[in-house]
Design a protein around this motif. Structure first.
Motif, PDB file in Angstrom:
ATOM      1  N   PRO A 150      -4.527   1.255  10.482  1.00 48.51           N
ATOM      2  CA  PRO A 150      -3.360   1.947  11.057  1.00 48.51           C
ATOM      3  C   PRO A 150      -2.243   2.078  10.026  1.00 48.51           C
ATOM      4  O   PRO A 150      -1.977   1.156   9.251  1.00 48.51           O
ATOM      5  N   TRP A 151      -1.571   3.227  10.020  1.00 47.55           N
ATOM      6  CA  TRP A 151      -0.477   3.520   9.104  1.00 47.55           C
ATOM      7  C   TRP A 151       0.688   4.112   9.885  1.00 47.55           C
ATOM      8  O   TRP A 151       0.525   4.571  11.023  1.00 47.55           O
ATOM      9  N   ARG A 153       4.297  -3.662   3.364  1.00 47.44           N
ATOM     10  CA  ARG A 153       4.992  -3.411   2.106  1.00 47.44           C
ATOM     11  C   ARG A 153       4.368  -2.278   1.303  1.00 47.44           C
ATOM     12  O   ARG A 153       4.880  -1.923   0.243  1.00 47.44           O
ATOM     13  N   GLN A 154       3.265  -1.736   1.786  1.00 49.32           N
ATOM     14  CA  GLN A 154       2.630  -0.620   1.091  1.00 49.32           C
ATOM     15  C   GLN A 154       3.339   0.680   1.472  1.00 49.32           C
ATOM     16  O   GLN A 154       3.504   0.985   2.648  1.00 49.32           O
ATOM     17  N   GLU A 165       5.660  -1.998  -7.112  1.00 50.24           N
ATOM     18  CA  GLU A 165       4.699  -3.044  -6.777  1.00 50.24           C
ATOM     19  C   GLU A 165       4.324  -2.940  -5.308  1.00 50.24           C
ATOM     20  O   GLU A 165       5.178  -2.962  -4.431  1.00 50.24           O
ATOM     21  N   LEU A 166       3.024  -2.806  -5.062  1.00 52.43           N
ATOM     22  CA  LEU A 166       2.509  -2.703  -3.701  1.00 52.43           C
ATOM     23  C   LEU A 166       1.509  -3.828  -3.514  1.00 52.43           C
ATOM     24  O   LEU A 166       0.640  -4.030  -4.349  1.00 52.43           O
ATOM     25  N   THR A 167       1.641  -4.557  -2.447  1.00 47.74           N
ATOM     26  CA  THR A 167       0.712  -5.664  -2.240  1.00 47.74           C
ATOM     27  C   THR A 167      -0.080  -5.454  -0.970  1.00 47.74           C
ATOM     28  O   THR A 167       0.395  -4.851  -0.012  1.00 47.74           O
ATOM     29  N   GLN A 168      -1.307  -5.962  -1.000  1.00 50.39           N
ATOM     30  CA  GLN A 168      -2.175  -5.873   0.168  1.00 50.39           C
ATOM     31  C   GLN A 168      -3.121  -7.052   0.140  1.00 50.39           C
ATOM     32  O   GLN A 168      -3.735  -7.321  -0.882  1.00 50.39           O
ATOM     33  N   GLU A 169      -3.200  -7.749   1.245  1.00 45.44           N
ATOM     34  CA  GLU A 169      -4.158  -8.840   1.337  1.00 45.44           C
ATOM     35  C   GLU A 169      -5.394  -8.340   2.072  1.00 45.44           C
ATOM     36  O   GLU A 169      -5.315  -7.997   3.243  1.00 45.44           O
ATOM     37  N   THR A 203      -4.770 -11.476  -3.447  1.00 46.23           N
ATOM     38  CA  THR A 203      -3.595 -10.620  -3.478  1.00 46.23           C
ATOM     39  C   THR A 203      -3.702  -9.689  -4.660  1.00 46.23           C
ATOM     40  O   THR A 203      -3.927 -10.117  -5.775  1.00 46.23           O
ATOM     41  N   VAL A 204      -3.589  -8.414  -4.396  1.00 48.47           N
ATOM     42  CA  VAL A 204      -3.722  -7.417  -5.437  1.00 48.47           C
ATOM     43  C   VAL A 204      -2.389  -6.731  -5.624  1.00 48.47           C
ATOM     44  O   VAL A 204      -1.764  -6.296  -4.666  1.00 48.47           O
ATOM     45  N   VAL A 205      -1.938  -6.661  -6.841  1.00 44.91           N
ATOM     46  CA  VAL A 205      -0.659  -6.038  -7.137  1.00 44.91           C
ATOM     47  C   VAL A 205      -0.910  -4.762  -7.915  1.00 44.91           C
ATOM     48  O   VAL A 205      -1.553  -4.792  -8.958  1.00 44.91           O
ATOM     49  N   LEU A 206      -0.441  -3.673  -7.384  1.00 45.13           N
ATOM     50  CA  LEU A 206      -0.561  -2.392  -8.062  1.00 45.13           C
ATOM     51  C   LEU A 206       0.750  -2.120  -8.773  1.00 45.13           C
ATOM     52  O   LEU A 206       1.777  -1.946  -8.141  1.00 45.13           O
ATOM     53  N   LYS A 207       0.708  -2.130 -10.097  1.00 47.84           N
ATOM     54  CA  LYS A 207       1.930  -1.949 -10.858  1.00 47.84           C
ATOM     55  C   LYS A 207       1.644  -0.984 -11.995  1.00 47.84           C
ATOM     56  O   LYS A 207       0.759  -1.211 -12.800  1.00 47.84           O
ATOM     57  N   ASN A 208       2.422   0.084 -12.049  1.00 50.45           N
ATOM     58  CA  ASN A 208       2.213   1.120 -13.065  1.00 50.45           C
ATOM     59  C   ASN A 208       0.766   1.610 -13.065  1.00 50.45           C
ATOM     60  O   ASN A 208       0.173   1.857 -14.105  1.00 50.45           O
TER      61      ASN A 208
END
Length: 749
Positions: free
Chosen positions: A202-203, A644-645, A668-672, A704-709
């Motif tokens: 869900p979004w 937080r995404q 920075e986007l985090t998703q567990e 925990t995955v951090v998407l950065k740049n």
């Protein structure tokens, strides 16, 4: 010679593939032991060999998917595996990575995977000139676009490639091969066979001013593909292979859906003499196929007939089933249902073991199992199974009830549910040898022209009862037992009714069947040797653009050489990078913008009435869920968020496409996403715990995955933060590819 029309069915393993062939498939596709786009559906070489041997009995083909992107140190392993697949009997290889074409491969036919993203005549023609004999087109295409591609691949009029199209099953919302969301959020790459399906989550959708358009809905989730009503138009457009999605689906789905399309295609062939079936034999199921009774998310024919409103499954990603009636009365531990007057509901009463579903007040599917049921007047009273009784309190009078498990139907499919036989023309005639000896010649001929003739030396003996003698001969010749054959016609060519001892007739029939088996096997082997990899055209085809950006997915040196050999001079680093290679400059598209993590024809502006192309006189659609703002028809970006995404939705109205872009204001986007969470998204979301991907290598810990740049860092605690040095395979204690994970012991966490 008539064009062959193929039904291509999925096979999780050899047993599933054999059942697909029994239920009518002309070909099956199965995952290679490694490097397949469904990591949880990898088959062993032994399984593939067993399936290929069975398929060849019916002139059916076995196609093996080795269709992930490859890194440099995987190329040699992949090359050796391809030789093993060829020796095991595979008829064709389904591939995505063009680097494979630079390797020393066996003469196996090459098919272009859906991951190659074939949407244009230019790309289809290029692949045709490379020697691909079959290519699956993008699911998003219209009939007009398919016709244009069919015209383009006539570049090899001697042997144009077979055009393949998905006609049933789950739909990926992004163009295949162009989806990087799962990789960005959880390190599980769709192009590496590990998609976690975040599109099924869900979004929330909001406009540029932060006003909510839709809250916590499955905005990227599509209904399932169903082209049952479009088979003839697809044939007219140039499609010759109808593909069923579902290598991770259950066996009842494979049986039911394959039998459904076999019946539909046979009806089409009866009406189109210019076409013929691609394999031999006739399938006879002992049930009436009903695709609505096995897993689906609702139906859509997607874009085949142009853009339509009803393609999405915003409310639920699971299987609700067929509507069967409404709640009439609620009791303490049971409830009453009034069945609909529809033929489907009336024809199938409720039964113990049925699965029932309904939509709760939160809009989500809730389900219960029937423990006991009985007819009470015009109603059915239902007592739920132990553990589901509390769900009765969530029901309300007048609420629609669905059945997502028809116990009687599933029980039929759990047993042997179809037979497949090759019809024979059988001819028995008197024969006299040149030396004057009397005897009989038995001829067998199958539908493809393979035939044998066996002579039995036996004095002619007149029968006392001609009618009874002829009946005995016909019965004896038709006694084909456990063979693959069935008698279509039996002709007796004798000057008078004859008596042949049963033992002699049986021996003659067995010898003829044995020799026909050998003749058909030789013909099948000759067909396989004739349908090898086609040579590249001369001169070699050139890609129409000298530049490839990051979305070309060039992940190894062999792929770079391939594209350079075909006219490309500038190749951007891919989004799908080997995690051991360290950091690089953030990838970008040719215009310098950050690349889309997803690109799709599904458009949320269209879904909520904000498409600039809509009729200007029609009213703008208010947002759902009680929200007050209207979604205007300017193609301004929207925001897609979940916790937080946060992502920007960018709209290209000229191409009629929507893109999902990481928000530049939130780097920075985090998703567990644990494997357990991923498996809850849908039945296809993740491999079972025993086949964990490298992203699950630390046991049950949350990753925990951090998407950065646009780069993914894996943060699993203080130990991971202690050094900034790029991790090597030895440092991480992980295998070089997710498909090899079961071959080595996992290190302790």
């Amino acid at each position: 010679m008539p064009h062959r029309l193929e039904l291509l069915a999925p096979a999780r393993n050899a047993d599933f593939g054999i059942e697909a062939i029994r239920h009518g498939a002309d070909a099956v596709y199965i995952g290679a032991p490694a490097f397949g786009a469904r990591a949880a559906a990898a088959a062993s070489l032994e399984d593939i060999a067993r399936l290929a041997n069975y398929a060849r009995r019916f002139n059916a083909r076995t196609l093996v998917a080795l269709n992930t992107l490859l890194f440099d140190d995987e190329l040699e392993t992949a090359r050796r595996l391809i030789w093993q697949l060829y020796e095991a009997g595979a008829d064709a290889l389904i591939v995505q990575d063009m680097g494979l074409l630079e390797l020393d491969l066996p003469p196996i036919a090459l098919h272009a995977s859906t991951q190659t993203d074939i949407r244009t005549p230019e790309k289809a023609r290029f692949l045709c000139e490379l020697g691909f004999s079959q290519m699956v087109l993008a699911r998003e295409l219209t009939l007009t676009e398919i016709r244009a591609i069919a015209d383009a691949v006539e570049c090899r009029p001697d042997a144009p490639p077979t055009l393949e199209f998905f006609v049933h099953g789950a739909l990926c919302v992004s163009y295949s091969g162009q989806c990087y969301l799962s990789q960005a959020l959880g390190g599980r790459s769709a192009n590496r066979g590990e998609c976690a399906q975040p599109c099924r989550l869900p979004w929330t959708l909001s406009d540029s001013q932060g006003r909510i358009i839709a809250r916590d809905r499955h905005l990227l989730s599509l209904r399932d593909n169903d082209q049952s009503a479009n088979l003839r138009p697809l044939v007219d457009a140039g499609i010759r292979s109808f593909k069923i999605e579902g290598r991770l689906k259950d066996l009842d789905y494979v049986k039911n859906v394959t039998a459904h399309y076999r019946r539909a295609i046979d009806a089409l062939l009866d009406d189109m003499p210019a076409l013929c079936r691609a394999s031999s034999g006739e399938s006879t199921p002992n049930f009436t196929p009903q695709p609505e009774k096995t897993f689906n998310r609702g139906r859509t024919d997607y874009f085949v007939n142009g853009r339509q409103a009803e393609i999405t499954a915003f409310d639920a990603t699971g299987f609700a089933g067929e509507p069967i009636g409404t709640v009439e009365q609620i009791r303490r531990d049971a409830f009453d249902i009034r069945l609909d007057a529809s033929p489907t509901a009336a024809a199938s009463a409720l039964a113990n073991g049925d699965g029932l579903a309904f939509f709760g007040s939160d809009g989500k599917i809730a389900g219960l199992r029937v423990n006991r049921t009985q007819a009470v007047g015009t109603h059915w009273r239902v007592w739920p199974a132990q553990g589901d009784a509390a769900l009765v309190r969530q029901l309300s009078r007048g609420q629609t009830v669905f059945r997502n498990r028809d116990q009687a139907f599933i029980r039929l499919l759990e047993k042997p549910s179809a037979e497949r036989h090759i019809p024979l023309a059988i001819h028995l005639a008197e024969r006299r040898t040149d030396e004057g000896a009397e005897g009989y010649a038995l001829s067998l001929r199958d539908e493809r022209g393979s035939s044998v003739c066996i002579f039995l030396a036996l004095d002619w003996q007149s029968a006392h009862d001609g009618e009874q003698a002829d009946a005995a001969l016909r019965q004896g010749l038709a006694r084909l037992g456990n063979t693959d054959y069935v008698a279509r016609t039996i002709t007796l060519d004798t000057s008078a009714p004859r008596f042949i001892p049963a033992s002699a007739l049986n021996a003659l029939r067995r010898q003829a069947i044995s020799e026909l088996d050998a003749a058909r096997a030789a013909a099948a082997q000759a067909d396989r040797q004739a349908n090898v990899r086609r040579p590249e055209s001369t001169p070699p085809p050139r890609w129409p653009d000298a530049t490839l950006d990051c979305r070309a997915n060039v992940t190894n040196a062999a792929a770079r050489r391939f594209w350079q050999h075909h006219g490309v001079t500038e190749i951007a680093p891919p989004l799908e990078r080997d995690p051991r290679a360290g950091k690089a400059a953030p990838p970008a598209t040719r215009d310098g913008r950050p690349p889309a993590l997803m690109t799709m024809r599904h458009c949320l502006r269209f879904s909520f009435g904000g498409c600039p192309r809509l009729d200007k006189s029609s009213p703008e659609t208010p947002a759902p869920d009680g929200a007050t703002p209207l979604l205007d028809r300017r193609p301004t970006p929207l925001t897609l968020s979940r916790g937080r995404q946060r992502f920007t939705l960018r709209f290209d109205c000229r191409r009629c496409e929507m893109e999902v872009i990481p928000m530049e204001v939130t780097p920075e986007l985090t998703q567990e996403i644990t494997p357990e969470v991923a498996r809850k998204l849908s039945p296809e979301a993740a491999p079972p715990p025993s086949r964990r991907s490298p992203s699950a290598a630390n046991g049950n810990k949350t990753l925990t995955v951090v998407l950065k740049n646009m780069h993914v860092k894996k943060d699993t605690g203080a130990a991971a933060k202690a050094t900034a040095k790029p991790a090597t395979t030895a440092d991480r204690g992980q295998p070089s590819h997710p498909h090899h994970a079961m071959r080595r012991k996992r290190p302790r966490a």
